[in-house]
Design a protein around this motif. Structure first.
Motif, PDB file in Angstrom:
ATOM      1  N   ALA A   1      -6.540  13.825  -1.339  1.00  0.00           N
ATOM      2  CA  ALA A   1      -5.430  14.359  -2.139  1.00  0.00           C
ATOM      3  C   ALA A   1      -5.809  15.656  -2.855  1.00  0.00           C
ATOM      4  O   ALA A   1      -4.934  16.447  -3.203  1.00  0.00           O
ATOM      5  CB  ALA A   1      -4.928  13.313  -3.131  1.00  0.00           C
TER       6      ALA A   1
ATOM      7  N   ILE B   1      -3.169  21.093  -2.834  1.00  0.00           N
ATOM      8  CA  ILE B   1      -3.249  22.554  -2.795  1.00  0.00           C
ATOM      9  C   ILE B   1      -2.639  23.098  -1.512  1.00  0.00           C
ATOM     10  O   ILE B   1      -1.946  24.101  -1.513  1.00  0.00           O
ATOM     11  CB  ILE B   1      -4.724  23.002  -2.896  1.00  0.00           C
TER      12      ILE B   1
ATOM     13  N   TRP C   1      -0.450   8.937 -19.551  1.00  0.00           N
ATOM     14  CA  TRP C   1      -1.718   9.551 -19.132  1.00  0.00           C
ATOM     15  C   TRP C   1      -1.517  10.350 -17.837  1.00  0.00           C
ATOM     16  O   TRP C   1      -1.940  11.500 -17.716  1.00  0.00           O
ATOM     17  CB  TRP C   1      -2.760   8.440 -18.964  1.00  0.00           C
TER      18      TRP C   1
ATOM     19  N   LEU D   1       0.499  15.159  -6.165  1.00  0.00           N
ATOM     20  CA  LEU D   1       0.237  15.251  -7.614  1.00  0.00           C
ATOM     21  C   LEU D   1       0.034  13.865  -8.227  1.00  0.00           C
ATOM     22  O   LEU D   1      -0.685  13.709  -9.209  1.00  0.00           O
ATOM     23  CB  LEU D   1       1.406  15.948  -8.329  1.00  0.00           C
TER      24      LEU D   1
ATOM     25  N   VAL E   1      -3.474  12.238  -6.328  1.00  0.00           N
ATOM     26  CA  VAL E   1      -4.762  12.785  -6.748  1.00  0.00           C
ATOM     27  C   VAL E   1      -5.207  12.154  -8.072  1.00  0.00           C
ATOM     28  O   VAL E   1      -6.384  12.152  -8.408  1.00  0.00           O
ATOM     29  CB  VAL E   1      -4.693  14.332  -6.826  1.00  0.00           C
ATOM     30  N   ILE E   2      -4.288  11.577  -8.812  1.00  0.00           N
ATOM     31  CA  ILE E   2      -4.620  10.925 -10.078  1.00  0.00           C
ATOM     32  C   ILE E   2      -4.733   9.412  -9.907  1.00  0.00           C
ATOM     33  O   ILE E   2      -5.622   8.777 -10.458  1.00  0.00           O
ATOM     34  CB  ILE E   2      -3.550  11.257 -11.134  1.00  0.00           C
ATOM     35  N   LEU E   3      -3.836   8.838  -9.111  1.00  0.00           N
ATOM     36  CA  LEU E   3      -3.700   7.383  -9.068  1.00  0.00           C
ATOM     37  C   LEU E   3      -3.962   6.765  -7.703  1.00  0.00           C
ATOM     38  O   LEU E   3      -4.055   5.549  -7.587  1.00  0.00           O
ATOM     39  CB  LEU E   3      -2.283   6.996  -9.498  1.00  0.00           C
TER      40      LEU E   3
ATOM     41  N   VAL F   1      -9.834  23.492  -6.183  1.00  0.00           N
ATOM     42  CA  VAL F   1     -10.272  22.094  -6.198  1.00  0.00           C
ATOM     43  C   VAL F   1     -11.248  21.878  -7.347  1.00  0.00           C
ATOM     44  O   VAL F   1     -11.146  20.891  -8.076  1.00  0.00           O
ATOM     45  CB  VAL F   1     -10.918  21.675  -4.857  1.00  0.00           C
TER      46      VAL F   1
ATOM     47  N   GLU G   1     -11.391  23.454 -10.158  1.00  0.00           N
ATOM     48  CA  GLU G   1     -10.631  23.427 -11.420  1.00  0.00           C
ATOM     49  C   GLU G   1      -9.860  22.111 -11.575  1.00  0.00           C
ATOM     50  O   GLU G   1      -9.800  21.544 -12.663  1.00  0.00           O
ATOM     51  CB  GLU G   1      -9.677  24.619 -11.499  1.00  0.00           C
ATOM     52  N   LEU G   2      -9.275  21.631 -10.475  1.00  0.00           N
ATOM     53  CA  LEU G   2      -8.578  20.340 -10.518  1.00  0.00           C
ATOM     54  C   LEU G   2      -9.547  19.224 -10.894  1.00  0.00           C
ATOM     55  O   LEU G   2      -9.220  18.329 -11.669  1.00  0.00           O
ATOM     56  CB  LEU G   2      -7.918  20.018  -9.176  1.00  0.00           C
ATOM     57  N   ARG G   3     -10.763  19.273 -10.331  1.00  0.00           N
ATOM     58  CA  ARG G   3     -11.793  18.268 -10.651  1.00  0.00           C
ATOM     59  C   ARG G   3     -12.101  18.265 -12.139  1.00  0.00           C
ATOM     60  O   ARG G   3     -12.276  17.208 -12.730  1.00  0.00           O
ATOM     61  CB  ARG G   3     -13.104  18.570  -9.896  1.00  0.00           C
TER      62      ARG G   3
ATOM     63  N   VAL H   1     -10.110  19.034 -14.621  1.00  0.00           N
ATOM     64  CA  VAL H   1      -9.009  18.335 -15.297  1.00  0.00           C
ATOM     65  C   VAL H   1      -9.150  16.832 -15.070  1.00  0.00           C
ATOM     66  O   VAL H   1      -9.102  16.032 -16.002  1.00  0.00           O
ATOM     67  CB  VAL H   1      -7.631  18.813 -14.769  1.00  0.00           C
ATOM     68  N   GLN H   2      -9.379  16.462 -13.799  1.00  0.00           N
ATOM     69  CA  GLN H   2      -9.508  15.059 -13.412  1.00  0.00           C
ATOM     70  C   GLN H   2     -10.631  14.360 -14.176  1.00  0.00           C
ATOM     71  O   GLN H   2     -10.489  13.216 -14.598  1.00  0.00           O
ATOM     72  CB  GLN H   2      -9.842  15.029 -11.918  1.00  0.00           C
TER      73      GLN H   2
ATOM     74  N   SER I   1     -11.899  15.265 -17.052  1.00  0.00           N
ATOM     75  CA  SER I   1     -11.851  15.470 -18.499  1.00  0.00           C
ATOM     76  C   SER I   1     -11.358  14.221 -19.221  1.00  0.00           C
ATOM     77  O   SER I   1     -11.393  14.144 -20.436  1.00  0.00           O
ATOM     78  CB  SER I   1     -10.922  16.642 -18.820  1.00  0.00           C
ATOM     79  N   THR I   2     -10.878  13.238 -18.482  1.00  0.00           N
ATOM     80  CA  THR I   2     -10.279  12.076 -19.111  1.00  0.00           C
ATOM     81  C   THR I   2     -10.449  10.837 -18.246  1.00  0.00           C
ATOM     82  O   THR I   2     -10.386  10.922 -17.020  1.00  0.00           O
ATOM     83  CB  THR I   2      -8.769  12.315 -19.364  1.00  0.00           C
ATOM     84  N   LEU I   3     -10.691   9.708 -18.863  1.00  0.00           N
ATOM     85  CA  LEU I   3     -10.740   8.445 -18.137  1.00  0.00           C
ATOM     86  C   LEU I   3      -9.354   7.810 -18.152  1.00  0.00           C
ATOM     87  O   LEU I   3      -8.572   8.065 -19.066  1.00  0.00           O
ATOM     88  CB  LEU I   3     -11.714   7.485 -18.824  1.00  0.00           C
ATOM     89  N   PRO I   4      -9.045   6.974 -17.166  1.00  0.00           N
ATOM     90  CA  PRO I   4      -7.769   6.266 -17.240  1.00  0.00           C
ATOM     91  C   PRO I   4      -7.742   5.419 -18.511  1.00  0.00           C
ATOM     92  O   PRO I   4      -8.779   4.951 -18.967  1.00  0.00           O
ATOM     93  CB  PRO I   4      -7.755   5.375 -15.992  1.00  0.00           C
TER      94      PRO I   4
END
Lengths: 319, 319
Positions: free
Chosen positions: A224, A229, A296, B225, B228-230, B301, B303-305, B307-308, B310-313
């Motif tokens: 993903a 992208i 979140w 979108l 990539v998060i879930l 990618v 930069e996306l990483r 963001v990804q 920077s935070t835990l679920p």
């Protein structure tokens, strides 16, 4: 040099149906300064939408700073008065939607656009009840619409390019990314892609290859990151030194073979399998509630969007 | 309070095969401070790998700041001397890989791990040529491995949990995200998910529903979108108020029906279809070269990483 800027007047948007999908449209249209009326035949549903919008939605990062011009309407006629655009968002039922579109077509002014949030029905079938199918469209959002900007648009066979462009323009001004389909297929594009991924993901878990967390990790830390992208065709394009023609020449043979081994049966999603998937998700998210996880997700998606929108794809330097 | 920190000594990594896949491993192992030797039986291939690594790879944002301890070896024996971990990355051919694994098993010390980058072959079939199948693994990367961290690991039937954990640990220390599979399926997980999406995407373009750009927009501005998060299961989980059990109860019926309409035939990817897909990609990227697009992708990618990561679920607050 003279500039002629035509500032478009705000639209008056009537949202009909105040469930999850209907409510989701509120922040989208709110941030573009449009007047919004929201109607639901059930007073309870309308009241619960009001609570949700006031307690949750207006504090969401997707709308913050906008004070929507929003009216809750108990009667359909009130919501439709002066509406220039209707976003129908009632349950997925052809008879109910046909019936509603017949009334919308009768009650609205001639220029009003009649759009359905349907994700499964053909707008051509819905619009048969109207005298003006040319102004009827599918405008299908993804959840949550205020953070996932893509919308699928499908005109009826009576539709014109000009009217389709009017619909797309209204959505674009509201910050959405309209994608116009040429013809109906069940599930349109997005839900079909999602269903294709779900079928294979469920089949892999069902066959004991790995658990749901492992399958999701392949997406979040791998596939993903490229798709978000480049999409799937853009990804193929960059996976060969000279682009997609070379990619297909070199790799299509093995992909065709691999595709021949993919799940074609629909896996049975029942008892023990649901238990196992549910257990991995509970482990991942502890006892966080779905609204906590969703907030979140929304915050992260908005940050990802910023990165995504901070740069255009390279267009080459020689030309 | 006393802390007992066991600093693990760096590994000595032998990469065998200096094509695109083999080269891609260099920055991964380089950033973890491991010694790296790279070998290819073809002197031309080894020379071209050296050029590529020196001119492109070492300036890439994924390795910047690390000076790899890297040696180019004309002879296999030289590359394997003192190696603690071998990453085989030659062509996808069972006979060639079997033959190489027989030599690796004979030439390496007893504790050396023998890993294959294969994406299509079963490690159990490759390892039949060795006397120690328990130290043979599939370790399959995604392109480019230094920015897409996920790797698929599969032990042979003779493998142990302890040895698998040793492999996973080495990859984790190099910044990768290892995912352990329980058994072999063609294409492992990642390429199967990708193939499932490609089949439906190609079928939609083939049927004239929309062009390749529209299909990709559904991913970049919508589905990916969330994925990539879930991931796909996490996305289902957050698309019902009370999680995935409710999601399946409410929506599985319609998804099962939709799945029944998906492409099962492998679409024909030939002449006019390739021309059409290629034309939309040329329009999207102008005359940018593939390396230009790939550098843009890699920067995004990474930069996306950020963001990804920077935070835990959320894990809930009640306990």
């Amino acid at each position: 040099v003279s500039h002629c800027t035509t500032e478009r007047p705000p639209e008056t948007i009537a949202i009909v149906g105040a469930g999850v999908v209907g409510r989701g449209w509120v922040p989208v249209f709110a941030r573009s300064g449009h007047e919004i009326r929201i109607h639901d035949p059930s007073p309870g549903q309308l009241e619960s939408a009001r609570d949700w919008i006031e307690s949750f939605l207006l504090s969401s990062p997707a709308v913050r700073g906008h004070s929507p011009k929003l009216r809750f309407c108990a009667h359909l006629e009130e919501a439709l008065q002066g509406a220039t655009y209707v976003q129908e968002s009632i349950q997925e039922n052809l008879i109910a939607k046909r019936d509603l579109f017949e009334r919308l077509d009768r009650l609205c002014e001639a220029g009003t656009l009649l759009c359905s949030s349907t994700s499964s029905l053909d707008i051509n079938d819905i619009a048969t009840s109207t005298a003006h199918p040319g102004r009827c469209f599918t405008v299908h959002p993804f959840n949550p619409a205020a953070v996932l900007p893509v919308v699928e648009i499908l005109a009826t066979r009576a539709g014109s390019g000009t009217t389709t462009e009017r619909v797309a323009g209204i959505l674009r001004r509201a910050g959405q990314v309209p994608v116009v389909l040429h013809r109906f297929v069940p599930g349109y594009i997005g839900n079909r892609l999602q269903a294709a991924l779900m079928r294979e993901a469920l089949a892999l878990v069902d066959a004991g290859v790995a658990d749901a967390d492992a399958v999701d990790a392949l997406l979040t830390h791998g596939l993903a990151l490229r798709w978000v992208i480049l999409g799937v065709f853009g990804t193929n394009h960059t996976n060969a030194d000279h682009g997609i023609r070379e990619y297909y020449e070199r790799f299509w043979g093995s992909y065709r073979e691999l595709i021949g081994t993919l799940a074609v049966e629909t896996p049975a999603v029942e008892g023990p399998m649901i238990d196992a998937i549910s257990a991995t998700l509970e482990k991942r998210f502890g006892n966080a509630s779905i609204p906590e996880i969703a907030r979140w997700r929304d915050r992260l998606v908005l940050e990802l969007r910023k990165v995504q929108l901070s740069t255009l794809p390279p267009a080459g330097t020689a030309g």
